[in-house]
Design an enzyme around this catalytic site. Structure first.
Site, PDB file in Angstrom:
ATOM      1  N   PHE A 118       4.950  31.779 -19.655  1.00 38.11           N
ATOM      2  CA  PHE A 118       4.062  32.342 -18.632  1.00 38.11           C
ATOM      3  C   PHE A 118       3.054  31.300 -18.167  1.00 38.11           C
ATOM      4  CE2 PHE A 118       5.425  36.035 -21.137  1.00 38.11           C
ATOM      5  CZ  PHE A 118       6.036  36.747 -20.128  1.00 38.11           C
ATOM      6  N   CYS A 119       2.653  30.432 -19.076  1.00 36.76           N
ATOM      7  CA  CYS A 119       1.667  29.421 -18.752  1.00 36.76           C
ATOM      8  C   CYS A 119       1.958  28.205 -19.614  1.00 36.76           C
ATOM      9  CB  CYS A 119       0.259  29.950 -19.022  1.00 36.76           C
ATOM     10  SG  CYS A 119      -1.027  28.833 -18.491  1.00 36.76           S
ATOM     11  N   PRO A 120       2.351  27.091 -19.073  1.00 36.54           N
ATOM     12  CA  PRO A 120       2.291  26.703 -17.667  1.00 36.54           C
ATOM     13  C   PRO A 120       3.327  27.354 -16.759  1.00 36.54           C
ATOM     14  CG  PRO A 120       3.319  24.959 -18.953  1.00 36.54           C
ATOM     15  CD  PRO A 120       2.835  25.984 -19.923  1.00 36.54           C
TER      16      PRO A 120
END
Lengths: 75, 380
Positions: A12-14
């Site tokens: 999801f992140c990055p």
């Protein structure tokens, strides 16, 4: 078969697109990179970046539970 | 023969892991059955998230630095030396100081660092706050800043994915406090087609930008800087003029794993997303920023990975089998101004959601900044 495969499933992140951009930066011109993504937004967002950055969208393959987006570095 | 655990890297992940294993195996270490050695090329620990506040004069540098030896629990032997080469076949690590260390289990917690030289012109034309020198230089520049166009940009990959947003919000409020906001244009240039990789964070940030008069420039991946013309150009071909350029420079990993033939040629270590095993070696593991995993390069990730790996190493060092798996967990505070903050948490299967920022979360973040030292010592 792509020259490099990035497994960004569950990221999801990055997120898959940042992983792809990072890989494209490191790749040689002409190489293909496949990114695996469980984020349904990837197949919408990644082609937009590919067009903006002047690369080639080779294809979007839908697998069970994830998408595979293949990009060729053009410049 | 004692079982040897060798940990390379005395940052957040390496310290937490070493301390957690040493606490759980205190008896075995005292009996000489297990040895825990931490090898680090710096003998001071820097609390990197605190660098965000340095340019605004909100934190003093001395509050962010502690000697590594003060952060170790009994049972961990610290060697201040640089690992130069790993030989997985003979299970040895050689060091710059001429040591030849053997291990039964090796953990690579070698981190990541900014690579300013990757961006032509950046060293001469830009600022960053991801190093001590950079943060102090930016503080000096901001002290003289009286208005103009500030461009905030990032090069991939970089650690702490919310940092450019936090810096932008802090800058917005700081210029308001100083009465120069009306003379300051803030441009937030981001690599993706929105303000953050997480859609809910991006939507919330875009609304904040609208309210605060911050311009969003999308698909902007930092490529080069012209320090004479004061222009920054993206790999997508967009050029922006600036009076002050603040960037998150692209990062790279330590060269140890690459030079030892453990990576595919770059500096990120190929690591199993659940077991944290490196490549085909069942006695080498990696945690924190050093891995090539598609997770945030952030202290919380190093923390959660260290917990999982410490539990598995405790089993392995005492004749058991590893049973814990890392699930992609991350936790990030997001400072949304000088007195408000929010947070996100997520893992491989649970996407993050943003809650409205509050003063309480800001105070919690400030409190955490002060008790982080206990977390490193595996007290929390």
């Amino acid at each position: 078969m792509a020259d490099k495969v990035i497994d960004a499933r569950g990221s999801f992140c990055p997120g898959p697109m940042m992983e792809l951009i990072r890989a494209v930066k490191e790749a040689k011109v002409g190489e293909t990179i496949a990114v695996l993504s469980t984020d349904s937004g990837s197949k919408r967002d990644i082609p937009l970046w590919v067009q903006k950055a002047g690369h080639e969208l080779v294809g979007v393959i839908e697998h069970k539970g994830y998408d595979e987006i293949v990009v060729r570095k053009l410049r | 023969m004692a079982k040897e655990l060798l940990v390379v890297g005395a940052g957040t992940g390496g310290l937490m892991l070493s301390n957690q294993v040493a606490r759980q195996l205190a008896r075995e270490i005292a009996r000489g059955e297990v040895r825990v050695t931490l090898l680090g090329d710096r003998d001071e620990y820097l609390y990197q998230p605190g660098l965000l506040y340095i340019p605004f004069g909100r934190v003093q540098l001395q509050d962010l630095i502690r000697p590594v030896r003060d952060l170790l629990v009994p049972g961990v032997t610290f060697l201040h030396d640089r690992a130069e080469r790993i030989d997985p076949e003979t299970r040895t690590v050689t060091t710059r100081g001429g040591r030849r260390l053997t291990y039964d289990y090796l953990v690579l917690a070698t981190g990541s660092h900014v690579d300013v030289a990757q961006v032509p012109g950046l060293a001469e034309g830009g600022h960053w706050f991801y190093t001590v020198d950079g943060a102090l230089r930016l503080r000096e520049t901001l002290a003289r800043f009286s208005g103009g166009r500030v461009v905030i940009a990032a090069g991939l990959p970089y650690k702490c994915p919310v940092a450019p947003l936090e810096f932008t919000f802090l800058l917005d409020e700081w210029t308001r406090e100083r009465g120069i906001r009306d003379k300051t244009e803030i441009v937030y240039a981001f690599p993706l087609g929105r303000a953050h990789s997480i859609e809910s964070v991006a939507d919330w940030a875009a609304a904040e930008f609208e309210k605060r008069g911050i311009r969003l420039e999308t698909f902007f991946n930092l490529e080069s800087v012209d320090p004479v013309k004061q222009e920054v150009t993206s790999l997508e071909g967009t050029t922006l003029g600036y009076d002050l350029l603040v960037v998150i420079p692209p990062h790279r990993g330590d060269t140890l794993a690459r030079d030892s033939g453990l990576t595919g040629g770059d500096t990120w270590i190929p690591t199993d997303r659940h077991t944290l095993q490196v490549g085909r070696y069942d006695n080498i593991f990696a945690i924190g920023d050093a891995t090539g995993l598609p997770v945030s390069k952030a202290g919380s990730v190093a923390h959660f990975q260290a917990e999982v790996l410490a539990a598995n190493l405790v089993s392995l060092l005492t004749g058991g089998s590893p049973s814990h798996r890392y699930n992609g967990k991350a936790f990030c505070f997001i400072e949304t101004g000088l007195d408000r903050a929010t947070y996100i948490t997520f893992d491989y299967t649970h996407p993050p959601q943003v809650t409205p920022p509050t003063r309480w979360v800001h105070l919690l973040k400030q409190a955490y900044n002060r008790i982080h030292w206990l977390n490193l010592k595996a007290v929390l």
